[in-house]
Design a protein around this motif. Sequence first.
Motif, PDB file in Angstrom:
ATOM      1  N   GLU A 112     -19.231   6.633 -35.204  1.00 19.36           N
ATOM      2  CA  GLU A 112     -18.451   5.556 -34.595  1.00 19.36           C
ATOM      3  C   GLU A 112     -16.996   5.516 -35.086  1.00 19.36           C
ATOM      4  O   GLU A 112     -16.104   5.173 -34.305  1.00 19.36           O
ATOM      5  N   PRO A 113     -16.714   5.880 -36.356  1.00 21.91           N
ATOM      6  CA  PRO A 113     -15.316   5.788 -36.804  1.00 21.91           C
ATOM      7  C   PRO A 113     -14.414   6.914 -36.328  1.00 21.91           C
ATOM      8  O   PRO A 113     -13.203   6.869 -36.573  1.00 21.91           O
ATOM      9  N   VAL A 114     -14.961   7.958 -35.686  1.00 18.99           N
ATOM     10  CA  VAL A 114     -14.137   9.118 -35.358  1.00 18.99           C
ATOM     11  C   VAL A 114     -14.223   9.465 -33.880  1.00 18.99           C
ATOM     12  O   VAL A 114     -15.129   9.042 -33.170  1.00 18.99           O
ATOM     13  N   ARG A 115     -13.269  10.261 -33.443  1.00 20.97           N
ATOM     14  CA  ARG A 115     -13.289  10.841 -32.101  1.00 20.97           C
ATOM     15  C   ARG A 115     -13.834  12.265 -32.231  1.00 20.97           C
ATOM     16  O   ARG A 115     -13.313  13.061 -33.022  1.00 20.97           O
ATOM     17  N   LEU A 116     -14.852  12.580 -31.450  1.00 21.48           N
ATOM     18  CA  LEU A 116     -15.474  13.897 -31.487  1.00 21.48           C
ATOM     19  C   LEU A 116     -14.980  14.744 -30.312  1.00 21.48           C
ATOM     20  O   LEU A 116     -14.875  14.257 -29.187  1.00 21.48           O
ATOM     21  N   HIS A 117     -14.670  15.995 -30.596  1.00 22.92           N
ATOM     22  CA  HIS A 117     -14.232  16.946 -29.580  1.00 22.92           C
ATOM     23  C   HIS A 117     -15.171  18.152 -29.659  1.00 22.92           C
ATOM     24  O   HIS A 117     -15.517  18.599 -30.752  1.00 22.92           O
ATOM     25  N   HIS A 118     -15.542  18.706 -28.510  1.00 21.38           N
ATOM     26  CA  HIS A 118     -16.602  19.711 -28.490  1.00 21.38           C
ATOM     27  C   HIS A 118     -16.155  21.009 -27.845  1.00 21.38           C
ATOM     28  O   HIS A 118     -15.314  21.027 -26.942  1.00 21.38           O
ATOM     29  N   PHE A 119     -16.771  22.105 -28.322  1.00 18.91           N
ATOM     30  CA  PHE A 119     -16.518  23.434 -27.779  1.00 18.91           C
ATOM     31  C   PHE A 119     -17.806  24.257 -27.854  1.00 18.91           C
ATOM     32  O   PHE A 119     -18.568  24.140 -28.812  1.00 18.91           O
ATOM     33  N   GLY A 120     -18.019  25.088 -26.862  1.00 14.93           N
ATOM     34  CA  GLY A 120     -19.155  26.006 -26.894  1.00 14.93           C
ATOM     35  C   GLY A 120     -20.293  25.579 -25.998  1.00 14.93           C
ATOM     36  O   GLY A 120     -20.299  24.487 -25.416  1.00 14.93           O
ATOM     37  N   CYS A 121     -21.256  26.470 -25.846  1.00 16.94           N
ATOM     38  CA  CYS A 121     -22.489  26.203 -25.096  1.00 16.94           C
ATOM     39  C   CYS A 121     -22.226  25.901 -23.625  1.00 16.94           C
ATOM     40  O   CYS A 121     -22.985  25.154 -22.992  1.00 16.94           O
ATOM     41  N   GLY A 122     -21.154  26.445 -23.072  1.00 15.74           N
ATOM     42  CA  GLY A 122     -20.855  26.214 -21.666  1.00 15.74           C
ATOM     43  C   GLY A 122     -20.632  24.761 -21.318  1.00 15.74           C
ATOM     44  O   GLY A 122     -20.882  24.346 -20.190  1.00 15.74           O
TER      45      GLY A 122
ATOM     46  N   ALA B  10     -17.121  12.445 -41.115  1.00 19.83           N
ATOM     47  CA  ALA B  10     -16.822  11.246 -40.334  1.00 19.83           C
ATOM     48  C   ALA B  10     -16.543  10.046 -41.233  1.00 19.83           C
ATOM     49  O   ALA B  10     -17.289   9.764 -42.161  1.00 19.83           O
ATOM     50  N   GLY B  11     -15.467   9.372 -40.921  1.00 21.35           N
ATOM     51  CA  GLY B  11     -15.168   8.141 -41.637  1.00 21.35           C
ATOM     52  C   GLY B  11     -14.505   8.324 -42.984  1.00 21.35           C
ATOM     53  O   GLY B  11     -14.163   7.342 -43.639  1.00 21.35           O
TER      54      GLY B  11
END
Length: 229
Positions: free
Chosen positions: A13-23, A40-41
Motif C-alpha cells: 500500500e505505501p508504494v507504487r508498483l511497476h511491472h515487466f515480463g510475462c507478456g 516497500a515502505g
Amino acid sequence: IDGGVDTSHRAFEPVRLHHFGCGGRQVASAHGTAVASLLAGKRGVGDVYVADVYCGEPAGGAVDAVAAGLGWMARERIAVINVSLVGPRNALLERAVRSLTARGHVIVAAVGNDGPASPPLYPAAYDGVVGVTGVDGKHRVLIEACRGNHVDFAALGSDLSAAAQAPDQYVPVRGTSFAAPQVAALLSELQTPDATLRAQLLDKLAARARDLGKPGRDDVYGAGELAEL
C-alpha cells in the motif's frame, strides 16, 4: 529482478508498483512477494519496479529473461536494482551488468546460500556489483551463506518476516535473498544513475557498517553489517 509480486498484499500500500515480463501477465510468487515487501515502505522507497523473470514456470529465471529485466530497468533509469537470485558465470549477463554499472546504476545482489565452500555465484561476484550476505539477529553469518572477496556487506537475513499470503499474512524468511533488499533500500538516496554519487553512497555505507568477524573487511561479512537507522 525476481519472481512476480502479489499486489493485493497490504505491504504494498505505501508504494507504487511497476511491472515487466510475462507478456504483461502478473504471476505472483512467494519469493518475489517476500523480497519486494522488504523494500516497500522503507524510507525513501516510493516506487518498486518488478521484473518477473520466472512467470510461474519451473524452468524460469533464464539468463535472457534476467538480461531483459535489466534492460527494462536501464530504459526506466532505475538507479538501484536488487537481484535476489544466483547462477553460474554467463557472458550475456556479465555484459548487461557491466553496461549498467558503467552508466552509474548500482546493482545489489545476494551472494547465495550454497555454503561457505561454494565457488562465487553471479551476479553478486561480478565486478561493480554490491554483494550482500546474511546474518541472524545475533549478528552471526548464516551458516549457508557463501563467502569470498565479492562479499561487500552483511544485513539481516534471518529472524525477520516478509509478506506472504494476501491480504496481510507475514511469515519468517531466511537467506541472503532477504538481506540484499535491505541494503538496496539504504541506497534509495540514489534517485538517478550517477557513478560519482553511487561511489559516495557506498563509501558512506562502508563507514557506518558494523564491523563483524576479523577487524576490518573480510570475506565473511565484507565491510560489516548494515541496518536501517
